[in-house]
Design an enzyme around this catalytic site. Structure first.
Site, PDB file in Angstrom:
ATOM      1  N   ASP A 350       0.829  -1.137  -0.063  1.00 28.30           N
ATOM      2  CA  ASP A 350      -0.140  -0.014  -0.125  1.00 28.30           C
ATOM      3  C   ASP A 350       0.867   1.173  -0.113  1.00 28.30           C
ATOM      4  OD1 ASP A 350      -1.679  -2.139   0.042  1.00 28.30           O
ATOM      5  OD2 ASP A 350      -3.025  -1.139   1.095  1.00 28.30           O
ATOM      6  N   THR A 351       1.060   2.118  -0.906  1.00 26.73           N
ATOM      7  CA  THR A 351       2.089   2.692  -1.476  1.00 26.73           C
ATOM      8  C   THR A 351       1.620   4.177  -2.175  1.00 26.73           C
ATOM      9  OG1 THR A 351       2.979   0.816  -2.001  1.00 26.73           O
ATOM     10  CG2 THR A 351       3.502   2.494  -3.456  1.00 26.73           C
ATOM     11  N   ILE A 352       2.393   5.017  -2.296  1.00 28.84           N
ATOM     12  CA  ILE A 352       2.155   6.181  -2.747  1.00 28.84           C
ATOM     13  C   ILE A 352       3.160   6.382  -4.191  1.00 28.84           C
ATOM     14  CG2 ILE A 352       1.367   7.688  -0.580  1.00 28.84           C
ATOM     15  CD1 ILE A 352       4.470   8.756  -2.103  1.00 28.84           C
TER      16      ILE A 352
END
Length: 531
Positions: A350-352
Site C-alpha cells: 500500500d504505496t504512494i
C-alpha cells in the site's frame, strides 16, 4: 481517443511551466508551493512525499522504503534504490531455530531497515536545491496541528482497524475510541512531528542514529526482532542505472532488481508480439492477451527476481529477444494457458506514487511505501514511526531466489518508471497497487501507445488483474459483462474485484507544443496540478 464529456471523469491538467501529480491533494499543494517558490522537481517531490507520510499513513511513512528515477531535460536518467535490507542476524537458520517457517505480515521479522529517509537525503544531495528544514515544514505542520482525513484514506483506515488494534501503541495513536477516524476528522501525530523535526535538523542521521533509532530497535526487540543500531546506521541508498526496453518506438525505463520493474518490460515485450491495436481496448481479446502476458511474466518474477547479489539470471538475459520469443510461444489468442510450466521459464543456457516536472525540464518519478496497509502495524511509540513489513515478501526457508538472509534486500513490488521518445523525456509515470504494479505499467503504456489515450484517460481506464494463488481474473466493475463472458469462453475464471485496483499518476511531456499533460487516479484522493 477523445473524452466523453457526458460520462464521469476529468480532463488531464495542461500546463506550460511545471506539473505535479500525487495521490493526495495536500501533497500536490505542498509540491506546487515548493515549485512556485523557486524549488526544483526533486525538492517538490520530497516535500510532497513527506506530507504523504503524515496524511496517508496507511500507504506510506518514514518507516518505509523508496525508489526514484530522476531525468534531466536531455534524457539522462539516474536511478535510486532506497530499499533497506534484512537485519544482519536474521537468517533462515535463526528462524528455523525459533520454529518460524513463514514470515508473518505483522511479525517483527517482517520489518526490514527503512530506507526512505536516507533516500530523501541522497536525492537532495544529488539533485536538490533546498534543505530538509525548508521541505519538511508542511509535513511537520500537519503532524503537529492536524490534517483532515480524506475519503479514500478513511476507507483504507477502516479496513486496517484489526491490525491497528493488535498493537497497543498503534491503537493509541491511530484509532479514535477504537475505530478509524471519520472522513474530515482532524488527526495529529505529535511524536511523528518531533521525529520529522529531528530529520529537518540533523538530516537522515536524525532518523538512523540517536533516540529515534533506539526507539525502533527497542520496539522490535520487545517483539522478538533482531534489528540492531548497526543495522539502521548502515542504511544506504544505491545509485542504479535504469533498465531500458523499447516498446513500439518508445523507450521505457524501469529500475533493476530488487524491484519488479523488469517484469513490466517483460510484459511489454510479450504484448509487442501481438497487434493490440486490432482489438478494442475494452475487449475480451485485449484483456486476454494482457492477463496471459502478466501470468507468464509474474511467474518469471517469482522464479528469478530478488536482491541482484543473489540472482542466478541477469536482467539482460530476461529481456533478450530470444527469451521473450520463448515465453511468447506459450500464448494462444483463443485459449487460456492452463498453467505456466516452471521448466519453460528458465532461459535456454500500500504505496504512494508521485510525479513532478519543473520549469527547467527536470523530472522525478518517485514511489514510497510501507508495503501493506499501515505496514507491519508496529508503531515505535516514542518516535511515532510506523514500521513497514517489506520483509513479508521474503521466504523463510532456504532454496528460493527470495529466501531471507542477513543484509539481503527483499524483492520489491514498488517501481517508478519513465518513458523516452526519440531520446527525449516523454512520460513520467507509476502505478500503485502492490503486486499489480508491473502489470499496471504495461496497461498504462498500452493504453497510451496502442490506443491513443491521454494520461488521464489511460489512468482512468478499467483494470483487471489475476489472483496470485488461483490465477482467476479479477475485473473492475466498469469492464462490461460481455467482455467477461468472452474471457470465460477463452477458459478464464472471472469475477468482479471487491475494490478498485491500484492507483496511478503520470505527466506527459509534449516537446513540440511546450506542454506538460498530467493525470492523477480517481481511485485515490489526489489530483494533478500545474502552472
Amino acid at each position: 481517443m477523445r473524452r466523453d464529456f457526458e460520462a464521469p471523469g476529468r480532463s488531464p491538467v495542461y500546463a506550460r511551466e511545471a506539473a505535479v501529480a500525487t495521490s493526495h491533494p495536500l501533497a500536490t499543494s505542498a509540491a506546487i508551493e515548493v515549485l512556485q517558490s523557486g524549488g526544483n522537481a526533486v525538492d517538490a517531490a520530497i516535500a510532497a512525499a513527506a506530507v504523504q507520510c503524515v496524511v496517508e499513513p496507511q500507504m506510506t511513512g518514514i518507516g518505509g522504503d523508496l525508489f526514484a528515477i530522476v531525468t534531466e531535460p536531455d534524457g539522462r536518467m539516474a536511478g535510486f534504490n532506497g530499499s533497506g535490507a534484512a537485519p544482519k542476524a536474521l537468517t533462515p537458520a535463526l528462524l528455523a531455530e525459533r520454529g518460524v517457517d513463514a514470515i508473518e505480515a505483522t511479525s517483527a521479522h517482517a520489518v526490514t531497515v527503512p530506507g526512505a529517509v536516507r533516500a530523501w537525503e541522497t536525492l537532495l544531495k544529488a539533485h536538490g536545491s533546498r534543505n530538509f528544514r525548508q521541505l519538511l515544514k508542511r509535513a511537520i505542520d500537519y503532524a503537529d496541528n492536524g490534517f483532515p482525513v480524506a475519503p479514500r484514506v478513511n476507507r483504507d483506515w477502516e479496513a486496517a482497524v484489526p491490525k491497528l488494534r493488535a498493537n497497543k501503541a498503534a491503537a493509541a495513536s491511530y484509532l479514535v475510541d477504537g475505530e478509524a477516524p471519520e472522513i474530515g476528522s482532524i488527526m495529529k501525530f505529535p511524536r511523528l512531528a518531533e521525529t520529522l523535526r529531528a530529520i529537518a535538523s540533523d538530516g537522515a542521521d536524525g532518523f538512523y542514529t540517536g533516540e529515534v533509532a533506539e526507539d525502533i530497535v527497542a520496539t522490535l526487540k520487545e517483539l522478538g526482532g533482531v534489528m540492531t543500531l548497526d543495522d539502521l546506521a548502515a542504511a544506504h541508498t544505491t545509485a542504479v542505472a535504469p533498465v531500458l526496453r523499447d516498446y513500439r518506438g518508445h523507450t521505457i525505463a524501469e529500475l533493476p532488481p530488487n524491484g519488479q520493474g523488469v517484469i513490466a518490460l517483460v510484459m511489454l515485450g510479450l504484448l509487442e508480439r501481438f497487434d493490440l491495436g486490432a482489438f478494442s481496448p475494452i475487449s475480451a481479446e485485449r484483456y486476454h492477451l494482457e492477463m496471459e502476458a502478466a501470468r507468464i511474466a509474474y511467474a518469471v518474477r517469482d522464479k528469478f527476481i530478488t536482491d541482484p547479489n543473489y540472482m542466478d539470471i541477469g536482467t539482460a538475459r530476461l529481456l533478450s529477444e530470444d527469451y521473450i520469443d520463448q515465453l511468447a510461444r506459450m500464448i494462444r489468442l483463443d485459449r487460456r494457458l492452463e498453467e505456466v510450466p516452471g521448466n519453460s521459464l528458465a532461459p535456454q543456457t500500500d504505496t504512494i506514487y508521485l510525479s513532478v516536472v519543473d520549469k527547467d525540464g527536470l523530472s522525478v518519478s518517485l514511489i514510497q511505501s510501507v508495503f501493506q496497509s499501515f505496514g507491519s502495524g508496529i508503531l515505535a511509540a516514542d518516535s511515532g514511526v510506523m514500521l513497514h513489513n517489506r520483509g513479508f515478501s521474503f521466504k523463510a526457508k532456504p532454496g528460493f531466489a527470495n529466501t531471507i538472509d542477513g543484509g539481503k534486500r527483499p524483492m520489491h513490488t514498488i517501481i517508478p518508471a519513465f518513458g523516452l521518445k526519440d531520446g527525449h523525456p516523454w512520460l513520467s509515470f507509476g502505478v500503485m497497487g502492490g503486486h499489480y504494479q508491473a502489470c499496471g505499467h504495461a496497461h498504462l503504456i498500452t493504453n497510451i501507445v496502442d490506443y491513443g489515450m491521454d494520461p488521464q484517460m489511460a489512468i482512468d481506464f478499467p483494470r483487471m488483474f489475476f489472483d496470485m494463488d488461483t490465477h482467476a481474473l479479477e475485473a473492475e466493475k466498469l469492464i462490461p459483462a460481455s467482455t467477461l463472458d468472452g474471457l470465460k469462453d477463452f477458459g478464464h475464471e472471472v469475477r468482479r474485484t471487491k475494490e478498485a485496483i491500484g492507483g496511478s499518476q503520470a505527466i506527459m511531456i509534449d516537446r513540440a507544443k511546450g506542454l506538460l499533460i498530467a493525470g492523477s487516479d480517481p481511485r485515490k484522493d489526489g489530483h494533478a496540478a500545474g502552472y
